[in-house]
Design a protein around this motif. Structure first.
Motif, short mmCIF file in Angstrom:
data_model
loop_
_atom_site.label_atom_id
_atom_site.label_comp_id
_atom_site.label_asym_id
_atom_site.label_seq_id
_atom_site.Cartn_x
_atom_site.Cartn_y
_atom_site.Cartn_z
N ARG A 215 -24.52 11.19 -47.62
CA ARG A 215 -24.58 12.83 -47.65
C ARG A 215 -25.77 13.28 -48.22
O ARG A 215 -25.83 14.30 -48.74
CB ARG A 215 -23.31 13.37 -48.33
CG ARG A 215 -22.09 13.05 -47.53
CD ARG A 215 -20.80 13.10 -48.41
NE ARG A 215 -19.58 13.01 -47.59
CZ ARG A 215 -19.09 11.90 -47.29
NH1 ARG A 215 -19.61 10.82 -47.44
NH2 ARG A 215 -17.90 11.85 -46.50
N LYS A 216 -27.06 12.66 -47.99
CA LYS A 216 -28.34 13.26 -48.50
C LYS A 216 -28.79 14.20 -47.57
O LYS A 216 -29.23 14.98 -48.13
CB LYS A 216 -29.29 11.96 -48.49
CG LYS A 216 -30.75 12.40 -49.02
CD LYS A 216 -30.49 12.55 -50.37
CE LYS A 216 -31.97 12.70 -51.10
NZ LYS A 216 -31.97 12.75 -52.60
N PHE A 217 -28.48 14.30 -46.32
CA PHE A 217 -28.96 15.25 -45.36
C PHE A 217 -27.97 16.45 -45.20
O PHE A 217 -26.80 16.09 -44.98
CB PHE A 217 -29.16 14.69 -43.95
CG PHE A 217 -30.36 13.54 -44.18
CD1 PHE A 217 -31.72 14.00 -44.41
CD2 PHE A 217 -30.03 12.09 -44.45
CE1 PHE A 217 -32.75 13.02 -44.41
CE2 PHE A 217 -31.04 11.30 -44.65
CZ PHE A 217 -32.52 11.56 -44.61
N PHE A 218 -28.46 17.82 -44.87
CA PHE A 218 -27.72 18.68 -44.45
C PHE A 218 -27.64 18.63 -42.99
O PHE A 218 -26.60 18.88 -42.39
CB PHE A 218 -28.06 20.21 -44.91
CG PHE A 218 -27.32 21.15 -44.60
CD1 PHE A 218 -26.08 21.52 -45.31
CD2 PHE A 218 -27.75 22.02 -43.24
CE1 PHE A 218 -25.51 22.55 -44.90
CE2 PHE A 218 -26.84 23.00 -43.03
CZ PHE A 218 -25.78 23.28 -44.04
N GLY A 219 -28.59 18.13 -42.46
CA GLY A 219 -28.71 18.06 -41.14
C GLY A 219 -29.98 17.12 -40.51
O GLY A 219 -30.66 17.02 -41.37
#
Length: 331
Positions: A250-254
């Motif tokens: 869950r490091k990236f928002f997108g």
């Protein structure tokens, strides 16, 4: 001059035929098959071949082109990492490319990916088609006031920097060579500083030994949490297994990808009836915050016309035995 044109799609032949009238000394034969060792012998009797970014122009292919008398490899793209330059040079085969056709086309697609994955447009489209008008899962963030990190500030990177600046974003950039256009409204920083401070990271680098897998687990962990990552440059800039791990953490928002490591068998092909076993692409598409497009960043009317014009100009330059900055040589 006779050119054998590999991996022809209708939009290729249409765009080249439109500009061929202004190059009366050139004749083109179009093939649907792509350039590879097994198809290189088809170029017998031709002066040049025209290949694309996913063509296989390695040592064996170049050797077979030499055997049938080809003296010129025309790349109708900017990338050339799929060409064995050392073998080509040893046989006196010149390699000419299209370094810049429409920087804005690719930069606009990069921003489209960034906006699309941010506002979850891929999910919203599917939901509404199913008469689901709820907003669950569609929350985005404002780009205005956020920091855009541009990695690679050639013509495309500079165009992307301008777009981000126009959105009211703070622009920071990293490149070995600083572009004065970008310095007018942005600041150059170290790569580590860019990774640590950017809300949006957009990659616009060539693929070299130094840039291969520059986005890996080590660099991902240096990024801000909830960062948006966009790649419209070269798939191998990103180590895909590490990207998948970063998404799972869950490091990236997108994540928006127009290129990816596994694309060679997919790009420009209809595989809708195939079962993609052991597919990295399928794994990436399983995440709700990932958007993938099929290497279409270049795909505008203006860009295709520019590619055709520059490619045929390159052929005429070769005929005149003239020098050109479009020639690719071993550094």
């Amino acid at each position: 001059m006779r050119i054998l044109f590999y991996d022809t799609k209708k939009y290729d032949s249409d765009s080249f035929d439109k500009v061929l009238e202004s190059h009366p000394g050139i004749k083109i034969k179009y093939l649907k098959t792509d350039l590879a060792p097994v198809t290189a012998s088809l170029a017998a009797g031709y002066d040049a071949v025209c290949a694309f970014v996913n063509s296989e122009v390695g040592k064996e292919t170049v050797e077979k082109l030499h055997e049938v008398g080809v003296k010129l490899i025309l790349m109708r793209c900017a990338g050339f990492n799929n060409v064995d330059l050392e073998t080509a040079e040893s046989y006196g085969i010149r390699v000419l490319r299209v370094p810049g056709y429409s920087p804005e086309a690719v930069a606009e697609h990069a921003m489209a990916l960034a906006l699309g994955v941010n506002r979850r447009l891929h999910k919203a489209y599917v939901k509404v088609r199913e008469n689901d008008f709820s907003l669950s899962g569609l929350m985005g963030v404002n780009f205005h006031g956020k920091t855009a990190g541009i990695v690679g500030t050639g013509k495309i990177g500079a165009a992307m920097a301008k777009i981000c600046h126009g959105f009211g974003m703070k622009v920071i950039a990293y490149d070995v060579y600083e572009n004065p256009e970008v310095k007018e409204f942005g600041a150059y920083v170290s790569l580590d500083e860019l990774l640590a401070n950017s809300d949006l990271i957009s990659l616009h680098c060539p693929l070299t030994d130094n840039t291969r897998h520059m986005i890996n687990m080590k660099s991902i962990r240096k990024m801000k949490d909830r960062v948006i990552l966009v790649n419209t440059s070269r798939g191998a800039l990103v180590k895909t297994d590490d990207l998948v791990e970063g998404i799972r953490e869950r490091k990236f928002f997108g994540v928006g990808l127009d290129v990816y490591e596994e694309e060679s068998t997919n790009v420009f092909e209809d595989r809708s009836n195939d079962i993609l076993e052991h597919s990295t692409t399928a794994r990436l598409l399983s995440f709700p915050n990932v958007m993938i497009t099929s290497h279409q960043g270049f795909f505008t009317e203006e860009a295709l016309r520019a590619i055709a014009e520059i490619t045929l100009d390159n052929a005429e330059i070769f005929e005149k035995r003239a020098d050109t900055p479009n020639e690719v040589k071993i550094q």
